[in-house]
Design a protein around this motif. Structure first.
Motif, PDB file in Angstrom:
ATOM      1  N   THR A 214       0.807  -1.217   0.000  1.00  0.00           N
ATOM      2  CA  THR A 214       0.000   0.000   0.000  1.00  0.00           C
ATOM      3  C   THR A 214       0.838   1.264   0.000  1.00  0.00           C
ATOM      4  N   ALA A 215       2.133   1.172  -0.267  1.00  0.00           N
ATOM      5  CA  ALA A 215       2.954   2.378  -0.367  1.00  0.00           C
ATOM      6  C   ALA A 215       2.471   3.228  -1.529  1.00  0.00           C
ATOM      7  N   THR A 216       2.627   4.533  -1.415  1.00  0.00           N
ATOM      8  CA  THR A 216       2.140   5.451  -2.454  1.00  0.00           C
ATOM      9  C   THR A 216       3.223   5.802  -3.473  1.00  0.00           C
ATOM     10  N   THR A 217       4.357   5.119  -3.402  1.00  0.00           N
ATOM     11  CA  THR A 217       5.418   5.267  -4.399  1.00  0.00           C
ATOM     12  C   THR A 217       5.912   3.874  -4.794  1.00  0.00           C
ATOM     13  N   PRO A 218       6.580   3.741  -5.943  1.00  0.00           N
ATOM     14  CA  PRO A 218       7.085   2.432  -6.344  1.00  0.00           C
ATOM     15  C   PRO A 218       8.086   1.884  -5.327  1.00  0.00           C
ATOM     16  N   LYS A 219       8.036   0.571  -5.132  1.00  0.00           N
ATOM     17  CA  LYS A 219       8.971  -0.109  -4.239  1.00  0.00           C
ATOM     18  C   LYS A 219       9.575  -1.312  -4.965  1.00  0.00           C
ATOM     19  N   ALA A 281      -7.770   6.724  -1.227  1.00  0.00           N
ATOM     20  CA  ALA A 281      -7.963   7.186   0.147  1.00  0.00           C
ATOM     21  C   ALA A 281      -6.632   7.542   0.802  1.00  0.00           C
ATOM     22  N   LYS A 282      -5.550   6.911   0.350  1.00  0.00           N
ATOM     23  CA  LYS A 282      -4.232   7.198   0.900  1.00  0.00           C
ATOM     24  C   LYS A 282      -3.565   8.399   0.222  1.00  0.00           C
ATOM     25  N   GLY A 283      -4.225   8.989  -0.778  1.00  0.00           N
ATOM     26  CA  GLY A 283      -3.706  10.218  -1.371  1.00  0.00           C
ATOM     27  C   GLY A 283      -3.394  10.172  -2.846  1.00  0.00           C
ATOM     28  N   ILE A 284      -3.445   8.991  -3.482  1.00  0.00           N
ATOM     29  CA  ILE A 284      -3.270   8.925  -4.934  1.00  0.00           C
ATOM     30  C   ILE A 284      -4.474   9.582  -5.594  1.00  0.00           C
ATOM     31  N   PHE A 498       1.480   1.837 -11.789  1.00  0.00           N
ATOM     32  CA  PHE A 498       0.306   2.444 -11.157  1.00  0.00           C
ATOM     33  C   PHE A 498       0.602   3.870 -10.721  1.00  0.00           C
ATOM     34  N   PHE A 499       1.844   4.146 -10.361  1.00  0.00           N
ATOM     35  CA  PHE A 499       2.202   5.437  -9.791  1.00  0.00           C
ATOM     36  C   PHE A 499       2.423   6.503 -10.862  1.00  0.00           C
ATOM     37  N   ASN A 500       2.512   6.097 -12.129  1.00  0.00           N
ATOM     38  CA  ASN A 500       2.544   7.059 -13.232  1.00  0.00           C
ATOM     39  C   ASN A 500       1.144   7.410 -13.716  1.00  0.00           C
ATOM     40  N   MET A 501       0.162   6.582 -13.385  1.00  0.00           N
ATOM     41  CA  MET A 501      -1.194   6.782 -13.907  1.00  0.00           C
ATOM     42  C   MET A 501      -1.825   8.114 -13.514  1.00  0.00           C
ATOM     43  N   PRO A 502      -1.525   8.680 -12.338  1.00  0.00           N
ATOM     44  CA  PRO A 502      -2.131   9.976 -12.010  1.00  0.00           C
ATOM     45  C   PRO A 502      -1.664  11.124 -12.890  1.00  0.00           C
ATOM     46  N   HIS A 503      -0.629  10.894 -13.703  1.00  0.00           N
ATOM     47  CA  HIS A 503      -0.015  11.994 -14.444  1.00  0.00           C
ATOM     48  C   HIS A 503      -0.179  11.822 -15.946  1.00  0.00           C
ATOM     49  N   MET A 504      -1.339  11.358 -16.354  1.00  0.00           N
ATOM     50  CA  MET A 504      -1.718  11.277 -17.763  1.00  0.00           C
ATOM     51  C   MET A 504      -3.243  11.207 -17.795  1.00  0.00           C
ATOM     52  N   ASN A 505      -3.826  11.507 -18.936  1.00  0.00           N
ATOM     53  CA  ASN A 505      -5.286  11.415 -19.047  1.00  0.00           C
ATOM     54  C   ASN A 505      -5.716  10.560 -20.233  1.00  0.00           C
ATOM     55  N   GLN A 506      -4.789   9.761 -20.752  1.00  0.00           N
ATOM     56  CA  GLN A 506      -5.149   8.781 -21.774  1.00  0.00           C
ATOM     57  C   GLN A 506      -4.222   7.574 -21.643  1.00  0.00           C
ATOM     58  N   ALA A 507      -4.807   6.448 -21.215  1.00  0.00           N
ATOM     59  CA  ALA A 507      -4.075   5.183 -21.200  1.00  0.00           C
ATOM     60  C   ALA A 507      -4.219   4.530 -22.567  1.00  0.00           C
TER      61      ALA A 507
END
Length: 684
Positions: A214-219, A281-284, A498-507
């Motif tokens: 559940t980390a909000t950055t890549p691990k 809910a964790k901020g993403i 998953f962590f790059n998905m918030p920074h685009m609007n077309q997958a």
């Protein structure tokens, strides 16, 4: 707060979300929705469902959280204390169950923390601390959380979603049979490939189990999935491996990531959907839908790198006539990767000629998008000649190479890289006036630990974690320049981070190797980011090069890279739009623009993509349900799930054929088709 030092002397009442102590069995029972997790006196666990129609998930207790030392695996810890605490976090109100036990052979104390939340039933988080209470340093190699052995009597025993990426560009969803193994490492699996979605989801006909972190950055962890040749038990878990040797000094603590286990019904869609809700809910935060991102697309890549301006300009009238709204200029316009101004061979008039091209695209009523490979720079580029220090360096001080582009990785956190990238975005969207970006390349999905001392990192290992911030800079600048800019992330063949998905609007399905990949990737993205446009990529990449139905039926944006009126003579294949193909292309783009199902609600939980036959997808638009069924050949009944009204009229809307009516009480329909059938059901 309640503390148990003599665990056999207390009993707690089991509630909907609770902890209980059974003195007869010496175990704690933790429940969240239908998920029950039992912990025994050695801190082993047992995972089960309370639903009567779900078969046993595990046999007895298993050591599911353990530490691997250089010479042994620590699995047994004698329970000494238990504590139950009410908490409130970003996930809402919950209950934290804390256990403590010691491994007598090594003197290591294990503190196991299991947490349940009212807002997220069927979901339990896990975090472990290992404390060296001996007087000797201990060498450790790995830790494992949620290491379950799951059982099934189905055929195949399980289906699995694997969220990692590698050069194999393999299917993200696979049947699991004896002999299956996938390590699912989320770091770099080769020089170009890495990252992904930190979830493994496995399911059979009765239940599904998802695990991840559940980390909000890549691990840099692995989520291995294994079924040995002579077994039917499936082994899953979350594992972090450490560079050898790693020492735990006396008094020191090793803490794992917070990981989770989730129970769900149906296929992996339901697991990924709840994972996304937890992470939000964790901020993403995902961007809102951009209307322009749902419009159909033509890309000049059919002409490949040796395209001519005359070919691109000559195709635009046909693009317009087919009802397509976007024209994309692909790879080949630039001087080199890293040197993004126009090359003289294609654009003898320089950047001014590029501006003229964009004006011409706009004059046809089309929007213009430009291909780009951020973070890539060719060895002989002017950028690296002048600034060799911008490269990402590995531990042996070798620059990391991108084999696909024959280029070097730029250091994403380097101040010069950021400044260069901002200059490029301004060039493309402000000076040249493009309306969107096609960011391309599997190398965008992850980076290796960065040992460049000018990278601005306190620790090289932070480089993968900081990568999403680089794409955030691009997205925010693009939208500042053009508030309706479309930013496409196309990480060629990889499972997008998953962590790059918030920074685009077309997958995008991103170089699918089959129509099956177009459909499964669509289902995946719609589980995680349902408001974002999903582009099925060029139809020429589908089965037969013409399977529009696979994109259409899952609610994907349609796209093509046809050439017209002739192919480029140096292109590797022909994508010529013949009169026969044009009739097919026109029918699909007309239908797409009429229905616009890509904007509507995808009901991914109605059908199991693994076990249900034929394969089915459903999109709801108003009170009408649009069903897409896929099979090489089908002749038999199908059940229309999700009906709420009493009676529905059924049409095969692609072939314009009436199929009669069905009722909510009797939703079965006999169908005969090859490859696909698209039907709509609306209340009578």
């Amino acid at each position: 707060m309640k503390t148990l030092k003599k665990y056999w002397t207390k009993t707690f009442l089991l509630l909907a979300i609770s902890g209980s102590w059974s003195c007869a069995e010496k175990e704690t029972i933790i429940s969240s929705g239908d998920l029950t997790l039992r912990v025994n006196h050695q801190l082993h666990t047992s995972l089960q469902s309370t639903k009567t129609d779900v078969k046993d998930l595990m046999e007895g207790f298993q050591p599911t959280e353990y530490l691997i030392l250089s010479e042994e695996k620590l699995t047994d810890f004698d329970l000494s204390a238990y504590e139950e605490t009410s908490i409130t976090t970003s996930l809402g109100e919950g209950v934290r169950h804390s256990f403590s036990g010691k491994n007598t052979g090594t003197g290591i104390t294990k503190q196991l923390v299991l947490t349940v939340y009212e807002a997220f039933p069927n979901f339990i988080t896990t975090q472990v601390r290992y404390i060296n209470e001996s007087d000797q340093p201990l060498t450790y190699k790995s830790w494992v959380n949620n290491g379950y052995h799951l059982f099934s009597q189905d055929e195949p025993p399980f289906w699995a979603f694997q969220g990692s990426s590698s050069g194999a560009r393999a299917d993200w969803i696979k049947p699991v049979n004896p002999g299956f193994y996938q390590d699912n490492y989320l770091g770099m699996n080769s020089s170009d490939y890495g990252g992904g979605i930190p979830v493994t989801d496995v399911w059979n006909r009765s239940a599904g189990i998802a695990i991840g972190h559940t980390a909000t950055t890549p691990k840099l962890v692995s989520l291995p999935t294994e079924m040995k040749v002579n077994e039917r038990s499936l082994r899953v878990g979350v594992r972090e491996d450490f560079d050898y040797p790693s020492y735990l000094a006396p008094g020191d603590t090793l803490q794992t990531l917070e990981t989770f286990v989730m129970l769900h019904s149906g296929d992996y869609y339901n697991g990924l959907q709840q994972y996304s809700e937890v992470m939000q809910a964790k901020g993403i935060s995902f961007p809102p839908a951009e209307p322009a991102a749902f419009e159909p697309i033509w890309c000049a890549w059919g002409y490949e790198r040796d395209f001519t301006l005359a070919e691109v300009l000559g195709t635009l009238p046909k693009v317009k006539a087919l009802g397509i709204k976007w024209a994309v200029l692909d790879d080949g316009f630039q001087q080199a990767e890293g040197d993004w101004h126009t090359n003289q061979q294609k654009f003898p008039g320089g950047d001014e000629q590029m501006k003229d091209l964009v004006k011409t695209i706009h004059s046809h009523g089309l929007k213009a998008k430009l291909w780009w490979a951020p973070l890539a720079a060719d060895p002989g580029s002017k950028l690296l000649t002048n600034h060799p220090d911008m490269r990402l360096y590995l531990e042996d001080w070798a620059p990391q190479y991108i084999t696909w582009w024959d280029a070097y990785y730029l250091s994403p956190t380097h101040a010069k890289t950021i400044a260069h990238t901002q200059e490029v975005v301004n060039l493309f969207l402000n000076e040249w006036d493009f309306d969107g970006l096609k960011m391309d390349g599997q190398h965008m999905n992850a980076v290796a630990p960065n040992h460049n001392p000018l990278s601005g990192l306190e620790d090289p290992i932070l480089a993968p974690e900081k990568l999403p911030e680089f794409f955030k800079i691009i997205y925010e600048q693009a939208r500042d320049i053009k508030p309706d800019a479309v930013v496409e992330n196309c990480p060629c063949g990889t499972c997008m981070s998953f962590f790059n998905m918030p920074h685009m609007n077309q997958a995008v399905s991103s170089d699918p190797t089959s129509s099956w990949q177009i459909r499964l990737k669509g289902k995946t993205y719609k589980a995680l980011i349902p408001q974002t446009a999903y582009y099925g990529d060029h139809v020429e990449l589908s089965d037969g090069g013409n399977d529009f139905a696979s994109s259409f039926g899952v609610g994907a944006v349609l796209g093509t890279k046809f050439t017209w009126p002739a192919d480029n003579p140096t292109a590797s294949a022909s994508y010529l739009l013949t009169p026969e193909k044009e009739r097919v292309w026109a029918q699909w783009f007309d239908l797409y623009n009429q229905k616009m199902l890509s904007k509507e609600t995808y009901l991914g939980g109605l059908y199991d993509i693994g076990y249900d036959l034929p394969e089915a997808h459903v999109i709801q638009k108003g009170d009408t349900l649009h069903y897409a069924f896929y099979a090489a050949a089908w002749d038999g009944p199908v059940t229309l799930r999700g009906l709420t009204a009493d009676t529905y009229v059924i049409n095969d809307y692609f072939h314009e054929v009436s199929l009669g009516t069905v009722t909510k009480e009797a939703p079965e329909l006999k169908l005969k088709f090859s490859n696909f059938i698209l039907i709509e059901a609306y209340p009578k």
